[in-house]
Design a protein around this motif. Structure first.
Motif: not given
Lengths: 181, 937
Positions: A20-46
């Motif tokens: 993966l591109d090293e800058y891939t966030s874990m959230l994007d990895f879960l959602q876009e690659y593993l299709n686990l969308t239960g983990t949510k984006l709220g602010c994106g900045i922690g």
């Protein structure tokens, strides 16, 4: 832009190695690659903690980690649990039992829209794990919850029922509370 | 997931608009849920065994992270969609003072190029235009200056996630991607709307005939000059509506000055201001769309609170474009909404998703991150008010209110006209005013547009009123609750518009309760004790009360209730699930009428209602009485077919039609079956009772719902009822021939099912019962503006740290009249959530206007402070719900009202603690610190 190989265990299943591109966030990895969308984006900045997942340390202790500001490399070789991995399922994949925190949130009508729920479930689960090892004094239970969940943002409920549910579980689970100091 | 193939009839034809057939796909979540076995029994059964439900009916899906929200769905989750997901990125202006001269495409990383670049020219080429509701320039054309901050100039489409993510990282905060030329004057337009509410009571007092009021005389409007409202100046008591209005307005204003100068009336006069607020719903907006060229079908997955309206407007948009030839069908897939607060009601966002889908070569997902949501999402209108409240010095009775409100609607009109009107009509709060002249103007600006966010204008104006009342009490040396009691509105009195509220008001009772509370009774002593125990801290107590109108003046809810041969109840309702628990509460409502809660409740239903075969014509707000009279002779006509969802609307409006449907189903389905099974022709329904799902009549064997249902199905009786209601501040009544007799029901459309097999409500199984007569509320009631109210009050004590300006809520007591709560825990949750949002409005949340504000694209939760647990009295807040007066009390709409009184109560508590009075929100720690320490920068 470098690519890195990543391997991890997510909800008990081996994932990777995958490049993966090293800058891939874990959230994007879960959602876009593993299709686990239960983990949510709220602010994106922690800040809001909606994206919190559970990471298991080498000693078996659990840690709540924000998946939006941590890239996949941070999770390489780790055991990760998302909100989808907490309930018990039968062989058909149907839910047969919920975790104590999940049950308490249901019983207390803790959430409304449900977007922040995964973060609260995971952070509270990590708190219980910590209290199993380091019980809290009876007069410090509310402060302990304030500290553990105080940064999580919920827009619907005003936090009351989340916090009440966690207190209920802490006070009713043997071994989490010790006598007031 | 189950397939959506047309041949399996999973798309349901809604209607045809402009030659395009609209289909509604069954709500995504409900199909997912069908796979989840085990949830209908035992520990995982939401209903539980007690009087209250064990948990929310959507609880398990939410607490286990299942795909239920619109934002969750990717192409691979949708049956029959291609697996490949494409992604769209919108480029938005972060400045407005210069001409947009083009896009520097070299800023896009070379290895992450979009395959399509959509600009204003692309829209012109394909004849795509925004629906008129949203205005012009969906994408800003080159050579023009942005209309407002955040104006979109282009959309880029990427064929994989990685390219999209890399490009977004490179472009989102890139100052060079959008090129700007020379400076230009700001874009200015006439106000979106202006309103004036003038009323003078007549000799008969609060209940008598008015000398002048909007309800009696009608409304009149200004002309616009230099972008400002200019009201007529000719005053004539015997003239037309405007001349008479201006005459009485002049009388009021003169009298206020005269009586004040004479020392008879005390005036509280000031400027009151509120800030721009972001709804900050947790789920940022998203859309996923696919143009299935082979089937000429456009699919869209949305996060909208108002999918019905989107679908209709989208059809017109497509039909008038070049895509009309390629698209025969539009399918909207709706899902659970991850918080809305009005921010997803008639948002412009889904139309960008639609455009992305039209230009995409595969399914395209457009999803705001939080910076984008701040930059482009609907806001709460900031109000600037110049108010004068006149109070008789001797009696403490309010004599007049004169108010002038400027409402900033931002760059697109959206609901600004309605919000300005509702805000103006709400300012009276819980008080009776014998005279009022209230002007409210909704203005265009270059701010991000504001919409129907929680409060709908009333939070802003009622807070100002409560601040004035608290100040008046202080200045007149009266107890603030006593002053309120002297002015409390009574049931049957006229409001500022001259209308008489439909729901009994219990303000006096609510005020008396607060007056008895120790927080209030002992406030001086508590202050003394706290301040002596905590040296350096300042302690204060504040009270405020508010009453929220709910309703739109054209509420048009639908509901369908049916049972299968095993006695399982299923329910379809029109409202979306936004967090309020509507599926839970509506399901539970059936118990009192049909013996059990619904096993299956489908929310956000748009398709089934065509079973009623209704049609609409003109706007319900502007149609003439003559048009209504003429059209209503057609038994299939209705003023409005559908409505948007709002948290405050479901309890009252949706419940009404659900109960009507349930009662007809009982009477036409279960009662005939009971007669046959008991072999009794004459049964008095009043003697019947449900006990644990079994029907009881003294001396006869119990009949289970399952047995009754089986008998009804066997005999071909009614097994399902679908109804539509219309409410223009009164419900419509209609007569129907049912079971051989003419009956009156409080609905305007009815369809019945006999037999039938589906567990879901399907239009095909229903047959219309044409009404024989109908009584619609008069169109004149459109001038009444609002007549439904739910009051709430807050008593709060705070401790202020004068060094930091931090305010800690020490104790909080809420009072609420919600009529009969359906599910107590859900109502309490709404109260607690409303309190938190009110605390945010009062003390923390703030977006500056224009270039420093949200439209510049740099705002997120690191700067925008929403209340955290530490800001909210998590462990020490109490609520008291007024017990319903009768078991016929309505289920009142709440949700937004609970956030209102806490704002003014906090402002007053801060004043009582510090001696500093604030007429504007938010009272941030920084603002308070500066006020208390003027010598320190």
């Amino acid at each position: 832009m470098a690519r890195i190989p990543v391997t991890m265990v997510v909800n008990g299943e081996q994932v990777g190695p995958v490049e993966l591109d090293e800058y891939t966030s874990m959230l994007d990895f879960l959602q876009e690659y593993l299709n686990l969308t239960g983990t949510k984006l709220g602010c994106g900045i922690g800040v809001c903690r909606a994206c919190s997942v559970i990471v298991e340390g080498a000693d078996g202790s659990l840690e709540s980690v924000r998946s939006c500001i941590n890239n996949v490399g941070r999770f390489d070789g780790k055991k990760v649990t998302t909100v989808e991995g907490l309930a018990e399922h039968n062989a058909e994949g149907e839910i047969v039992a919920l975790s104590p925190i999940q049950q308490a949130f249901l019983r207390n009508f803790s959430f409304q829209c449900g977007w922040c729920t995964a973060g609260f479930v995971n952070a509270a689960t990590v708190l219980l794990d910590r209290l199993r090892r380091e019980p809290v004094a009876a007069d410090r239970v509310e402060d302990t919850i304030d500290e553990a969940l105080g940064e999580h943002i919920c827009r619907c409920t005003g936090y009351v029922r989340y916090f009440r549910a966690v207190r209920e579980v802490i006070e009713s689970t043997p071994g989490l509370v010790k006598e007031a100091e | 997931m189950e397939g959506f193939r047309q041949d399996r009839r999973n798309f349901i034809k809604l209607c045809t608009v402009a030659g395009i057939t609209l289909f509604a796909a069954p709500s995504l979540w409900q199909l997912g849920r069908a796979r989840q076995a085990g949830s209908s029994t035992g520990k995982l059964n939401w209903r539980g065994d007690g009087p209250d439900p064990a948990f929310r009916s959507d609880g398990i899906a939410k607490v286990t992270g299942q795909k239920i929200f619109g934002r969750d769905y990717r192409a691979r989750d949708m049956s029959d969609w291609p697996q490949q997901q494409h992604y769209a990125l919108a480029l938005r202006c972060n400045r407005v003072e210069r001409r947009f001269t083009g896009i520097d495409w070299t800023q896009v990383p070379a290895d992450s190029q979009p395959y399509a670049r959509i600009t204003a020219q692309s829209l012109v080429d394909r004849k795509l235009k925004l629906p008129p509701f949203y205005g012009e320039a969906m994408l800003l054309p080159e050579g023009q200056s942005p209309y407002y901050y955040g104006h979109v100039v282009a959309m880029l489409l990427f064929d994989d996630f990685e390219k999209y993510a890399i490009a977004k990282q490179a472009l989102q905060f890139n100052e060079r991607i959008i090129r700007y030329g020379e400076e230009t004057p700001p874009v200015e337009r006439d106000p979106y709307a202006s309103w004036r509410i003038i009323r003078v009571e007549g000799k008969g007092g609060p209940t008598g005939e008015d000398l002048y009021s909007p309800l009696q005389d009608g409304l009149f409007f200004p002309q616009y000059r230099d972008r400002k409202a200019e009201w007529p100046t000719v005053a004539n008591q015997a003239g037309d509506v405007s001349e008479r209005g201006i005459y009485y307005a002049g009388q009021i204003r003169n009298q206020v000055e005269r009586e004040s100068a004479a020392g008879n009336w005390h005036l509280v006069r000031g400027q009151y201001e509120t800030q721009i607020i972001d709804p900050m719903m947790m789920e940022p907006e998203a859309a996923n769309g696919w143009l299935d060229s082979a089937r000429s079908t456009l699919h869209l997955v949305l996060t909208s609170q108002s999918p019905q309206d989107f679908q209709e407007m989208a059809a017109h948009m497509v039909a008038e474009s070049d895509f009309a030839a390629d698209i025969k069908n539009i399918v909207v897939h709706s899902a659970v909404v991850g918080g809305g607060f009005g921010g997803k009601d008639h948002s412009i966002f889904p139309y960008y998703g639609l455009v992305a889908a039209l230009f995409g070569t595969a399914p395209v997902r457009l999803a705001n991150n939080r910076f984008e949501q701040f930059q482009a999402g609907l806001k709460r209108h900031p109000f600037r008010m110049q108010n004068t409240l006149a109070v008789d010095r001797k009696s403490g009775k309010f004599q007049a209110l004169v108010a002038e409100m400027q409402v900033d609607g931002g760059g697109r009109q959206n609901f600004s006209p309605a919000i300005a009107m509702v805000g103006a009509s709400a300012i009276q709060g819980v008080y009776y005013l014998p005279r009022n002249d209230i002007i409210s103007v909704a203005n265009q600006s270059m701010n991000v547009d504001s919409g129907s966010m929680r409060g709908f204008g009333t939070l802003q104006t009622m807070t100002a009123m409560e601040m004035m009342v608290n100040q008046a009490a202080e200045e007149l040396g009266m107890d603030p609750i006593e002053l309120r009691l002297r002015n409390a509105f009574e049931t049957g009195w006229r409001n500022t518009q001259g209308a008489v509220p439909m729901v009994g008001v219990r303000y006096r009772e609510m005020l008396e309760r607060a007056r008895q509370h120790p927080i209030w009774q002992e406030r001086a002593e508590r202050k003394k004790i706290f301040e002596s125990k905590n040296p350096g801290y300042l302690f204060g107590t504040g009270y405020a009360i508010a009453t929220k109108d709910y309703g739109t003046g054209a509420a048009a809810p639908s509901s369908a209730v049916q049972f299968d041969p095993e006695g399982r109840l299923s329910l379809a309702v029109e409202f979306m699930e936004m967090g309020t628990g509507i599926g839970t509460s509506q399901s539970l409502l059936l118990e009192s009428v049909l013996g059990r809660a619904a096993e299956h409740c489908e929310v956000g239903v748009v398709d089934a209602w065509r079973g009623l075969q209704q049609f609409q014509t003109e706007s319900p707000y502007t149609m003439s009485q003559e048009h209504q009279d003429q059209m209503s002779t057609n038994p299939l006509w209705t003023p409005v077919i559908g409505m948007a969802s709002a948290a405050s609307m479901s309890a009252y409006f949706q419940s009404h039609v659900t109960l009507q449907a349930a009662q007809i189903l009982f009477q036409q389905g279960l009662l005939p079956a009971a007669r046959r099974l008991w072999q009794r022709d004459n049964i008095d329904p009043a003697q019947l009772q449900w006990q644990d799902g079994e029907l009881q009549l003294e001396g006869l064997p119990l009949l289970s719902l399952a047995r009754l249902a089986a008998e009804a199905h066997r005999n071909g009786d009614v097994t399902g009822v679908m109804v539509h209601g219309f409410n223009r501040w009164e419900w419509t009544e209609a007569e129907f021939d049912l079971g051989g007799e003419r009956q009156t029901w409080v609905i305007d459309g009815l369809a019945l099912r006999r037999g039938g097999s589906a567990d879901r409500v399907r239009a095909e199984e229903y047959q219309v019962v044409k009404r024989k007569a109908v009584r619609y509320p008069r169109t004149a009631l459109n001038n009444a503006m609002v007549t439904y109210y739910a009051p709430t009050a807050a008593l709060v004590e705070v401790a202020v740290n004068p060094g930091t300006g931090e305010v800690t809520i020490h104790g909080l007591q809420n009072y609420m009249d919600c009529g009969r709560p359906i599910v107590r825990q859900l109502v309490e949750g709404q109260i607690e959530g409303g309190v938190a949002m009110g605390i945010g409005h009062a003390l923390y949340e703030f977006l500056p206007p224009l270039g420093e504000g949200a439209g510049n694209g740099s705002w997120n939760l690191n700067r925008y402070q929403v209340p955290l647990a530490k800001h909210v009295p998590v462990w020490n807040q109490q609520h008291e719900m007024l017990p319903p007066e009768t078991d016929k009390d309505p289920h009142k709409g709440i949700a937004e009202v609970v956030m209102i009184p806490i704002v003014a109560a906090l402002a007053e508590a801060i004043y009582q603690a510090t001696g500093k009075r604030f007429n504007e929100t938010p009272i941030t720690p920084e603002k308070l610190r500066r006020a208390l320490n003027p010598q320190v920068l």
